[in-house]
Design a protein around this motif. Structure first.
Motif, PDB file in Angstrom:
ATOM      1  N   SER A 111       5.310   7.333 -10.314  1.00 26.85           N
ATOM      2  CA  SER A 111       6.228   8.431 -10.008  1.00 26.85           C
ATOM      3  C   SER A 111       5.536   9.522  -9.194  1.00 26.85           C
ATOM      4  O   SER A 111       6.129  10.099  -8.271  1.00 26.85           O
ATOM      5  N   ASN A 112       4.265   9.773  -9.509  1.00 33.24           N
ATOM      6  CA  ASN A 112       3.520  10.811  -8.786  1.00 33.24           C
ATOM      7  C   ASN A 112       3.206  10.413  -7.349  1.00 33.24           C
ATOM      8  O   ASN A 112       2.869  11.265  -6.523  1.00 33.24           O
ATOM      9  N   LEU A 113       3.291   9.120  -7.057  1.00 28.75           N
ATOM     10  CA  LEU A 113       3.055   8.667  -5.680  1.00 28.75           C
ATOM     11  C   LEU A 113       4.236   8.984  -4.768  1.00 28.75           C
ATOM     12  O   LEU A 113       4.136   8.896  -3.548  1.00 28.75           O
ATOM     13  N   ASN A 114       5.362   9.344  -5.374  1.00 33.98           N
ATOM     14  CA  ASN A 114       6.565   9.726  -4.617  1.00 33.98           C
ATOM     15  C   ASN A 114       6.994   8.654  -3.607  1.00 33.98           C
ATOM     16  O   ASN A 114       7.353   8.954  -2.466  1.00 33.98           O
ATOM     17  N   SER A 115       6.943   7.409  -4.044  1.00 33.23           N
ATOM     18  CA  SER A 115       7.385   6.327  -3.166  1.00 33.23           C
ATOM     19  C   SER A 115       8.867   6.049  -3.385  1.00 33.23           C
ATOM     20  O   SER A 115       9.369   6.151  -4.513  1.00 33.23           O
ATOM     21  N   ASP A 116       9.556   5.687  -2.331  1.00 33.27           N
ATOM     22  CA  ASP A 116      10.991   5.425  -2.466  1.00 33.27           C
ATOM     23  C   ASP A 116      11.224   4.043  -3.077  1.00 33.27           C
ATOM     24  O   ASP A 116      10.320   3.212  -3.175  1.00 33.27           O
ATOM     25  N   THR A 122      10.424   0.029 -11.286  1.00 36.54           N
ATOM     26  CA  THR A 122       9.195   0.647 -11.799  1.00 36.54           C
ATOM     27  C   THR A 122       8.801   0.028 -13.132  1.00 36.54           C
ATOM     28  O   THR A 122       7.625  -0.240 -13.385  1.00 36.54           O
ATOM     29  N   ASP A 123       9.767  -0.213 -13.995  1.00 37.40           N
ATOM     30  CA  ASP A 123       9.493  -0.836 -15.300  1.00 37.40           C
ATOM     31  C   ASP A 123       8.855  -2.211 -15.119  1.00 37.40           C
ATOM     32  O   ASP A 123       7.886  -2.560 -15.807  1.00 37.40           O
ATOM     33  N   SER A 124       9.391  -2.993 -14.211  1.00 37.84           N
ATOM     34  CA  SER A 124       8.892  -4.354 -13.987  1.00 37.84           C
ATOM     35  C   SER A 124       7.471  -4.334 -13.440  1.00 37.84           C
ATOM     36  O   SER A 124       6.615  -5.125 -13.867  1.00 37.84           O
ATOM     37  N   VAL A 167       0.831  -1.205   0.000  1.00 35.99           N
ATOM     38  CA  VAL A 167       0.000   0.000   0.000  1.00 35.99           C
ATOM     39  C   VAL A 167       0.864   1.251   0.000  1.00 35.99           C
ATOM     40  O   VAL A 167       1.843   1.349   0.735  1.00 35.99           O
ATOM     41  N   ILE A 168       0.483   2.213  -0.845  1.00 35.67           N
ATOM     42  CA  ILE A 168       1.121   3.527  -0.865  1.00 35.67           C
ATOM     43  C   ILE A 168       0.026   4.576  -0.688  1.00 35.67           C
ATOM     44  O   ILE A 168      -0.984   4.541  -1.397  1.00 35.67           O
ATOM     45  N   LYS A 169       0.227   5.486   0.234  1.00 32.61           N
ATOM     46  CA  LYS A 169      -0.746   6.565   0.439  1.00 32.61           C
ATOM     47  C   LYS A 169      -0.398   7.733  -0.460  1.00 32.61           C
ATOM     48  O   LYS A 169       0.712   8.262  -0.423  1.00 32.61           O
TER      49      LYS A 169
END
Length: 300
Positions: A147-152, A179-181, A108-110
């Motif tokens: 990318s817009n989620l700004n997750s590390d 990210t590609d995968s 989960v990413i907020k």
């Protein structure tokens, strides 16, 4: 016994969702299990752990053949295998993560819009038909969204590993490859991103200004409130099952429950949206909850 929303485990510990004729999910791109003949279908059925009477209920509702009470278990399974070969009922493999090794929060990413975005296997949609999934035309759109989620990169690597996405050998040191995968897995239909709205927390009344009014000749804050032995009960089954049902709370919908309080009162009803709500229950502090026809894998 509820026939829909049924998930069963076989002898190898694999989980399967039964999809009946009236169940349909337009978002689904999964392929159901295929069987060469009646024998292979019957063997598959016999290896599943199901509640007593489940297959008989299936036959009563969907089979054109009679199902007398004298039928043996083998004869019942044979008739069910015929339904399988005819495509009347289907079995889909689903991924049920071990919450001790793969807790839901790993995936989960907020977002900045106060929405929780869950990265899940496509089979999750079999259990959450009303889930709102993000739509993408190509990997470029997926990558821009992530990318817009700004997750590390550590979080993305955790998501990829949790969902068993194949990564290049150098991916652990390269966020772009991770990210590609993930993007490729989403476009290929293996993974989906589900948007979960976050409900606003209830207002905090503990910090409200102290009352200054009076009742008669006494201050209002010195008045002893009347004793209310009735209490509101709210149970979220995701929490009650230690998050093991986080992705599968729809399995509980319409199941009947019985709740007995420590005051000896009994309340019955049906579960809705994975929650039990009793607006006014007579109790002190404890209760016992019984749910009828729980999915077989949750009873083990």
């Amino acid at each position: 016994m509820s026939l829909q929303n049924s998930v069963f485990k076989n002898r190898n510990g694999e989980f399967y969702k039964v999809v009946l004729p009236r169940e349909h999910n337009a978002q689904l791109t999964l392929k159901s299990e295929c069987f060469w003949n009646e024998g292979s279908a019957q063997q598959f059925i016999s290896h599943l752990s199901v509640p007593n009477g489940y297959w008989r209920d299936i036959l009563h509702q969907y089979s054109a053949m009679p199902c007398p009470s004298s039928l043996s278990c083998g004869e019942i399974e044979k008739q069910v295998s015929t339904l399988l070969l005819q495509g009347q009922i289907k079995f889909y493999p689903i991924d049920v993560p071990d919450v001790s090794e793969r807790p839901p929060e790993n995936r989960v990413i907020k977002g900045s819009d106060d929405v929780l975005y869950r990265f899940e296997p496509i089979s999750t949609l079999l259990l959450s038909k009303d889930a709102k999934t993000e739509k993408f035309k190509n990997t470029k759109e997926v990558k821009a969204f992530i990318s817009n989620l700004n997750s590390d990169d550590k979080k993305l690597l955790l998501i990829a590993n949790d969902l068993k996405i194949k990564l290049p050998n150098s991916a652990s040191l390269n966020k772009e490859e991770i990210t590609d995968s993930i993007a490729n897995a989403i476009i290929s239909g293996e993974i989906v991103i589900i948007a979960d709205k976050i409900s606003s927390p209830p207002a905090d009344t503990s910090k409200t200004e102290e009352a200054k009014g009076t009742v008669g000749n006494r201050r209002a804050d010195n008045v002893v409130p009347p004793v209310d032995e009735f209490k509101e009960i709210n149970i979220d089954l995701i929490d009650e099952f230690d998050k093991s049902a986080a992705a599968f709370y729809k399995l509980f919908d319409d199941l009947e429950f019985t709740l007995k309080t420590d005051q000896g009162n009994e309340y019955k009803g049906k579960i809705s949206d994975g929650k039990i709500h009793i607006p006014k229950a007579k109790m002190n502090s404890n209760f016992e909850l019984e749910i009828k026809d729980l999915p077989a894998f949750m009873e083990s």
